[in-house]
Write an enzyme that holds these catalytic residues in place. Structure first.
Site, PDB file in Angstrom:
ATOM      1  CG  ASP A  34      -2.284   0.642   0.945  1.00  0.00           C
ATOM      2  OD1 ASP A  34      -2.289   1.702   0.298  1.00  0.00           O
ATOM      3  OD2 ASP A  34      -3.324   0.121   1.387  1.00  0.00           O
ATOM      4  CG  ASP A  88      -7.417   2.837  -2.926  1.00  0.00           C
ATOM      5  OD1 ASP A  88      -8.644   2.686  -3.118  1.00  0.00           O
ATOM      6  OD2 ASP A  88      -6.913   2.845  -1.791  1.00  0.00           O
ATOM      7  CD  GLU A 107     -14.040   5.793  -5.254  1.00  0.00           C
ATOM      8  OE1 GLU A 107     -13.948   4.616  -4.860  1.00  0.00           O
ATOM      9  OE2 GLU A 107     -13.148   6.641  -5.038  1.00  0.00           O
ATOM     10  CD  GLU A 136     -11.511   8.940  -0.878  1.00  0.00           C
ATOM     11  OE1 GLU A 136     -10.956   9.464   0.098  1.00  0.00           O
ATOM     12  OE2 GLU A 136     -11.557   7.709  -1.063  1.00  0.00           O
ATOM     13  NE  ARG A 157     -12.334   3.585  -3.416  1.00  0.00           N
ATOM     14  CZ  ARG A 157     -12.034   4.184  -2.273  1.00  0.00           C
ATOM     15  NH1 ARG A 157     -11.674   3.470  -1.227  1.00  0.00           N
ATOM     16  NH2 ARG A 157     -12.095   5.499  -2.171  1.00  0.00           N
ATOM     17  CG  ASP A 216     -12.294   1.731   2.220  1.00  0.00           C
ATOM     18  OD1 ASP A 216     -11.637   0.839   1.650  1.00  0.00           O
ATOM     19  OD2 ASP A 216     -11.999   2.938   2.158  1.00  0.00           O
ATOM     20  CG  HIS A 248      -6.685  -4.825   2.266  1.00  0.00           C
ATOM     21  ND1 HIS A 248      -5.330  -4.541   2.238  1.00  0.00           N
ATOM     22  CD2 HIS A 248      -7.317  -3.624   2.179  1.00  0.00           C
ATOM     23  CE1 HIS A 248      -5.161  -3.224   2.126  1.00  0.00           C
ATOM     24  NE2 HIS A 248      -6.348  -2.652   2.083  1.00  0.00           N
TER      25      HIS A 248
END
Length: 803
Positions: free
Chosen positions: A294, A407, A410, A412, A458, A475, A535
């Site tokens: 990560d 990651d 979207e 975010e 995601r 999440d 995870h």
């Protein structure tokens, strides 16, 4: 002919009932004319025109172009060109009919209305049709009172999505449990219990209203883009999904190692910590195929470092050595990346100078604050930015990085004033993750054409599966409430083409400590979900090697079963690649007429052979499970046989969750649990479950090297074929294979055939007509299992068991 006439009459009555419940088409929309050029039909009305394009007999595309209004095309979902479709247009006065072998379209002139039929059965009809306000475009439909709807992307609303107004705007929901109206993967798509689907191919922000006002009305609302939709229909669920993935693209086969065990957490702070964790798996003899690193690979802190996109040498002093060491052990290295470049990162100036960031309306980098810092966003719709970002991936892939985790895609943070190369943030928000996956997928095709990419993300859009995207469910809360909706999400997403949707095993967010029972149950469920990847946030270890001894032992048992099932699981992936068939399948796919199953998710099918019922509540002592009709079902762990078509209650043990095998099924398994680098079908087990209700069974087992892209299309594979014919006196099983590859041709696969559910010891066993000695086969009277050593080769081998 008489039956068809009756069906048409009844459908017409139903349509009249639907339309009489409210106003019909807007009174100022009047039919003007129809034009046809043999491939598309244009219907002109007073406020614009419809363009209808049959893509095949079971897919029709309809677009409305409003008069005197320019609209941009923000379509990203479709990967299919229209085929030549034979259709006939007939004008019957007030009604125009467009008939093909599949979908039929009926156009009422006064009042104006478009309706869609399949096999002379009404599917759906526009109600008010196209409408526009100052800020939105709306397409309004009439629906039947009893219809059940699925889709809209990833949500936690129950299997039936009807009654909800679904926002179409990808946004993460941190720590969700049993209810979530908006998550990281929204799609303008719905399926109906009437066996049709509608896809609105527009990535703009909007809403999909599935009768929230309970007036039998469905609305699609969007702020921008072209108002267009695809109507898809077929005669069963698997065929319907086949058509949808034919339209939007099929998932490429992932590398075989993707079906193994992952070591992952948020996150490993150093090279030493990462190496020590991997070593712990080997010390404890738990198979491992990949380790995910990560955000600390590029910086020491959570905040202020994002966008460095380079090794932080204080913590990872020799990444080449680390990656090579992992590779020597058969462990792949996966790195996380994000599309945000912080102003405090080492690459900020480079990103600005190379014009890779999304801008404001003045053309300057759009800068904003979010959780990780003050940032800009890579404009993935800009070819220059795509090349810049891909070159970073390319360099690390050359270094030995084997997979990528995208990651926060979207994205975010995506402020409304931000401008991309082709539109505003709201115009194309929902396609950002989709285009990110495409960037990596296309980069591999160009620069690493002999390597299958691994792309974990995601957020995406309809059709993201064709770029190899492997989504996870976000999440999720590290709690029983977090585990509870995971089957619902994965089943829904599998229907929508995203068959690899899976959860962070054990849960991700929060929690003072993870209960041993919760962790055990989640990892047991993980055996029968697409990707096996514990995870979590680092305050509670996600890896099984850091659990207390008893919990680790249960986890090890689950992981070993996962590895032994790799031949079966890899075959599911092949079937998905060829037909779009989900890996996780709702029970109602097998019993379409069983209304009780239409919203049932207490159990699901893992491929055709397994029925799985996860334990989703703490301390549960027993569980009710429905077993579909048409076969017997054998408890996979204790061998008990149950009749189908019944709901049973089974006692629960902490050792395993309830798993049943459908009668007549073949299940290939490896003999030992080994990582994918040691995978081989030179010798394997083949389990067959006898069922007197199944007189014939067939199973095809696909095998390739697990690495070559498009191996099937290139002919670089072997296909094993297993057949069973069963009657009261004789069970005959035949084994053979087809291949054009010499290495496969010259190999006789040694098959340890395990035949379950025989009621008594066989009189004799023959292979190719020769009776075997009693020492050449083994009978287990207690379990009713017969063991035989056989071969699978180009020449068919026939095993006969006399009862």
């Amino acid at each position: 002919m008489k039956n068809n006439t009756v069906k048409l009459f009844l459908s017409g009555i139903l349509l009249l009932v639907l339309t009489s419940q409210i106003k019909s088409q807007l009174v100022d929309r009047k039919f003007e004319k129809i034009e046809d050029d043999g491939s598309k039909i244009e219907i002109y009305v007073t406020d614009g025109k419809y363009q209808i394009v049959p893509f095949n007999d079971k897919i029709v595309h309809s677009t409305f172009y409003p008069k005197d209004k320019d609209v941009k095309n923000f379509s990203f979902a479709v990967d299919m060109e229209p085929l030549k479709v034979d259709y006939k247009i007939t004008d019957e006065g007030n009604i125009i009919k467009i008939n093909s072998k599949g979908i039929q379209i009926q156009i009422n002139k006064v009042p104006f209305q478009i309706s869609y039929y399949f096999n002379n059965k009404l599917l759906i009809a526009e109600k008010l049709g196209y409408q526009a306000t100052d800020s939105n475009q709306i397409m309004n439909f009439a629906i039947e009172k009893e219809e059940i709807f699925y889709g809209g992307g990833a949500r936690v609303l129950g299997m039936n999505r009807r009654g909800n107004r679904l926002k179409l705007y990808n946004r993460a929901h941190y720590g969700y449990e049993k209810h979530s109206e908006l998550m990281n993967f929204s799609m303008p798509l719905f399926y109906s219990s009437k066996l049709y689907a509608v896809l609105f191919d527009n990535a703009s922000a909007g809403f999909l209203d599935l009768d929230s006002k309970k007036n039998n009305t469905l609305n699609y609302e969007t702020s921008a883009g072209t108002m267009n939709y695809y109507v898809i229909a077929d005669n069963n669920w698997l065929n319907l999904i086949n058509q949808y993935t034919l339209l939007t693209g099929r998932q490429p086969l992932p590398p075989r190692w993707a079906f193994g065990n992952f070591s992952s957490r948020f996150g490993y702070h150093s090279q030493a910590e990462t190496e020590a964790t991997v070593d712990k798996f080997f010390k404890d003899s738990i198979p491992l195929d990949a380790v995910i690193i990560d955000i600390y690979w590029f910086g020491k802190e959570i905040k202020g470092e994002m966008g460095n996109l380079n090794w932080y040498r204080d913590s990872f002093p020799d990444p080449d050595k680390m990656i090579a060491g992992f590779k020597a052990k058969g462990v792949k290295t996966i790195l996380v990346t994000e599309p945000f470049i912080l102003t405090t990162s080492n690459r900020w100036k480079e990103a600005v100078d190379n014009h890779v960031l999304a801008t404001d309306k003045a053309g300057k980098p759009f800068i904003f604050d979010f959780y990780f810092g003050n940032s800009g966003l890579i404009d993935l719709y800009n070819p220059i930015a795509r090349d810049w970002f891909w070159n970073i991936y390319k360099n690390f892939t050359n270094q030995g990085v084997a997979g990528w985790w995208g990651d926060l895609g979207e994205p975010e943070a995506h402020p409304s004033g931000l401008q991309h190369a082709i539109g505003s943030s709201d115009d194309i928000h929902n396609a950002y993750g989709h285009e990110w996956a495409k960037l990596i997928f296309d980069g591999y095709k160009k620069d690493f054409p002999e390597t299958r990419p691994f792309i974990l993300m995601r957020a995406g859009f309809a059709g993201s599966q064709r770029y190899g995207m492997i989504p996870w469910t976000g999440d999720v809360s590290r709690s029983w409430g977090g585990l509870y909706p995971q089957t619902e999400i994965s089943l829904q997403m599998g229907m929508q083409g995203m068959a690899y949707t899976h959860s962070d095993l054990g849960g991700f967010a929060g929690g003072d400590k993870i209960g041993n029972e919760l962790y055990t149950r989640w990892l047991q469920y993980g055996v029968f979900q697409p990707i096996y990847r514990p995870h979590a946030q680092e305050q509670i270890p996600a890896e099984p090697v850091f659990q207390e001894a008893k919990t680790e032992a249960f986890a090890k048992k689950s992981i070993e079963l996962r590895y032994r099932l790799m031949p079966y699981n890899y075959n599911l992936a092949f079937e998905n690649n060829q037909t779009g068939k989900p890996l996780m399948i709702p029970l109602f796919f097998n019993e379409t007429g069983n209304q009780k199953l239409m919203t049932y998710n207490n159990a699901y099918l893992w491929g055709d052979a397994f029925l799985v019922s996860p334990v989703k509540e703490k301390g549960t002592k027993s569980q009710k499970i429905y077993l579909p009709k048409g076969s017997t079902w054998t408890d996979f762990f204790n061998g008990k046989i149950y009749e189908g078509g019944l709901e049973i209650t089974v006692p629960l043990k902490i050792d395993n969750i309830p798993v049943f095998v459908k009668g007549g099924s073949f299940i290939p398994m490896t003999i030992k649990a080994v990582s994918s680098s040691n995978y081989s079908l030179n010798t394997f087990e083949l389990h067959y479950f006898v069922d007197t209700k199944q007189s014939k069974s067939n199973y095809k087992l696909y095998n390739d090297d697990g690495e070559t892209p498009n191996a099937f299309e290139k002919g670089k594979y072997e296909m094993m074929d297993f057949d069973a014919i069963n009657d009261a006196k004789l069970l005959q099983i035949s084994l053979s294979k087809q291949t054009t590859i010499d290495d496969y041709k010259n190999m006789n696969n040694q098959v340890h055939l395990m035949i379950h559910n025989l009621t008594k010891k066989p009189k004799n066993v023959k292979i190719n007509g020769n009776i075997l000695n009693l020492t050449d086969w083994k009978w287990n009277a207690k379990d009713g299992v017969l063991e035989i050593s056989a071969n699978c080769s180009i020449e068919k081998e026939i095993i006969e068991i006399s009862k």
